[in-house]
Design a protein around this motif. Structure first.
Motif, mmCIF file in Angstrom:
data_model
loop_
_atom_site.group_PDB
_atom_site.id
_atom_site.type_symbol
_atom_site.label_atom_id
_atom_site.label_comp_id
_atom_site.label_asym_id
_atom_site.label_seq_id
_atom_site.Cartn_x
_atom_site.Cartn_y
_atom_site.Cartn_z
ATOM 1 N N PRO A 15 62.925 -36.228 52.371
ATOM 2 C CA PRO A 15 62.958 -37.299 52.307
ATOM 3 C C PRO A 15 64.310 -37.589 51.867
ATOM 4 N N TYR A 35 60.802 -44.112 61.806
ATOM 5 C CA TYR A 35 60.389 -43.580 61.133
ATOM 6 C C TYR A 35 60.871 -42.814 59.931
ATOM 7 N N ARG A 38 60.704 -45.936 57.285
ATOM 8 C CA ARG A 38 59.611 -46.590 56.836
ATOM 9 C C ARG A 38 58.650 -45.364 55.625
ATOM 10 N N LEU A 39 58.892 -43.672 56.354
ATOM 11 C CA LEU A 39 58.772 -42.532 55.316
ATOM 12 C C LEU A 39 60.336 -42.614 53.891
ATOM 13 N N PHE A 42 57.739 -45.767 52.010
ATOM 14 C CA PHE A 42 56.597 -44.965 51.452
ATOM 15 C C PHE A 42 56.825 -44.338 50.212
ATOM 16 N N GLU A 43 58.105 -43.503 50.620
ATOM 17 C CA GLU A 43 58.761 -42.117 49.194
ATOM 18 C C GLU A 43 59.119 -43.595 47.560
ATOM 19 N N ARG A 45 57.781 -46.382 46.979
ATOM 20 C CA ARG A 45 56.487 -46.616 46.171
ATOM 21 C C ARG A 45 55.935 -44.789 45.546
ATOM 22 N N LEU B 108 49.440 -49.451 45.040
ATOM 23 C CA LEU B 108 49.855 -49.116 44.971
ATOM 24 C C LEU B 108 48.671 -47.885 43.328
ATOM 25 N N LEU B 111 47.698 -45.549 46.020
ATOM 26 C CA LEU B 111 48.356 -44.857 46.229
ATOM 27 C C LEU B 111 48.000 -43.330 45.269
ATOM 28 N N ARG B 162 50.029 -39.664 53.068
ATOM 29 C CA ARG B 162 50.038 -40.503 53.999
ATOM 30 C C ARG B 162 48.878 -41.054 54.882
ATOM 31 N N GLU B 167 48.652 -45.080 56.044
ATOM 32 C CA GLU B 167 49.687 -44.832 56.575
ATOM 33 C C GLU B 167 49.583 -44.026 58.836
ATOM 34 N N MET B 171 53.047 -39.621 64.614
ATOM 35 C CA MET B 171 54.230 -39.603 64.954
ATOM 36 C C MET B 171 54.704 -38.145 64.087
#
Lengths: 224, 175
Positions: A15, A35, A38-39, A42-43, A45, B108, B111, B162, B167, B171
């Motif tokens: 990322p 996109y 969002r990534l 997430f990274e 987290r 968390l 995850l 994901r 998630e 895409m």
């Protein structure tokens, strides 16, 4: 210019990847900025999730106060580093502490461990067991005080007992112990360290455990 | 750490190094093994082996990858010796719940549980990159893979992770 699939494939792998091609695509694509955003969220987290608390002590079923205190102090100080220079806890305390890591081994069963699993564990310690030892239901080569040693469970009429073959730890004479919910004895094995034999709870008398230890000790055939 | 390694100063420096690196090494071993007790044993054994082999550590700046390599070797040795059985992931998650829990942050915790479900071949490079800060080339060197193979594994790791976390992956390009 790269397309969306290539852009996303690249940033999913890394990322934080940066290149003129990625920047150019990002500048002109209507979808990929969202996109990417969002990534990256997430990274963040993910990085947070991976940083588990390295100070949380593993739970051990110590009943005796001094042992629990000693364990917590060691954990707080960083067991791995101070272990190099700190005086060792007693051998019995280490054996008892090791038990907490493999609670499933104590199952009462009439199913023996397959020879294909048992024999390599014994061979690692240059030994084998004759049938007088009793039925072995569990066998692992365990890390103990920096060495891999056999950790066995032998089923007896009164329940399972654990045997640890401590070829690297010698004792001058038999050391009975009763702590942390375990009762047992560590007996010397001249030329081959010692043998720890212990039972869970208080159902087994020390005399019975000493007798079992003698039986197991006699059943060991040293091959090296 | 070639100077004065056997003396008190060298010993103190080595201990300080171990103390500084231990949290991340323990985390790495934990995510590799998914077993806190085993991770602690592996790290402890690693420290011991590192101390014995300290002469081969060329500089303190190279300590982290040096320790990591020993950890991976030690973990493989434990795995081989203990012949760890294939385990039920849900059981593992339940057993390590205290490690995975995150106070006031259920996402968390989920995850972390999802990380447990990733196959090791995807989990390990992901942890090396996202926790240990390894570059693709460094991961490739450590795991003995091509950089292309590492990138594919990292891509699949995030794609699966994901999805496991719910998630939107619609895409994402096809794996």
């Amino acid at each position: 210019m790269i397309d969306c699939a290539e852009y996303r494939r690249t940033v999913l792998a890394d990322p934080h990847a940066a290149s003129p091609e990625l920047a150019e695509h990002l500048a002109h694509c209507p979808d990929c900025p969202a996109y990417s955003e969002r990534l990256l969220r997430f990274e963040g987290r993910l990085a947070q999730a991976l940083r588990i608390d390295a100070q949380v002590p593993r739970v051990r079923a110590f009943r005796s106060g001094w042992l629990a205190m000693a364990a917590s102090v060691l954990v707080a100080l960083g067991v791995g580093t101070l272990w190099l220079g700190a005086p060792h806890a007693s051998l019995a305390a280490d054996v008892v502490a090791h038990m907490a890591g493999e609670p499933d081994a104590w199952a009462r069963t009439d199913v023996p461990v397959p020879s294909a699993d048992l024999n390599p564990v014994l061979a690692d310690a240059h030994m084998r067991l004759d049938s007088d030892a009793g039925m072995v239901s569990y066998a692992q080569s365990c890390l103990f005080r920096g060495h891999h040693v056999p950790h066995l469970v032998v089923q007896t009429a009164r329940g399972p007992i654990t045997v640890m073959v401590l070829v690297h730890d010698s004792v001058a004479k038999a050391q009975p112990f009763d702590e942390g919910g375990y009762r047992g004895v560590i007996v010397p094995v001249p030329g081959h360290g010692s043998l720890a034999v212990l039972a869970q709870g208080e159902g087994e008398s020390l005399a019975d455990i000493e007798s079992l230890a003698a039986r197991v000790k006699d059943a060991i055939v040293w091959t090296g | 750490m070639k100077d004065d390694v056997g003396g008190n100063a060298g010993r103190a420096r080595f201990q300080a190094l171990c103390q500084a690196l231990r949290p991340d090494l323990l985390r790495f071993a934990f995510w590799l093994s998914r077993d806190r007790a085993l991770a602690e044993d592996v790290v402890q054994e690693t420290m011991l082996r590192a101390w014995k082999a300290r002469d081969s550590l060329k500089s303190e700046s190279a300590a982290k990858p040096w320790f990591l390599t020993i950890i991976r070797r030690e973990y493989a040795r434990s795995f081989e010796r203990k012949r760890l059985a294939t385990v039920d992931v849900d059981e593992l998650i339940a057993r390590e719940e205290p490690m995975l829990a995150a106070a006031h942050d259920q996402d968390l915790a989920e995850l972390r549980a999802a990380l447990f479900k990733l196959p090791e071949e995807y989990r390990e490079p992901l942890v090396l990159q996202a926790l240990m800060g390894y570059s693709t080339a460094e991961i490739a060197a450590e795991l003995g893979l091509s950089t292309g193979a590492v990138l594919t594994r990292l891509f699949r790791a995030r794609n699966q992770l994901r999805a496991l976390c719910g998630e939107d992956t619609s895409m994402d390009p096809a794996p």
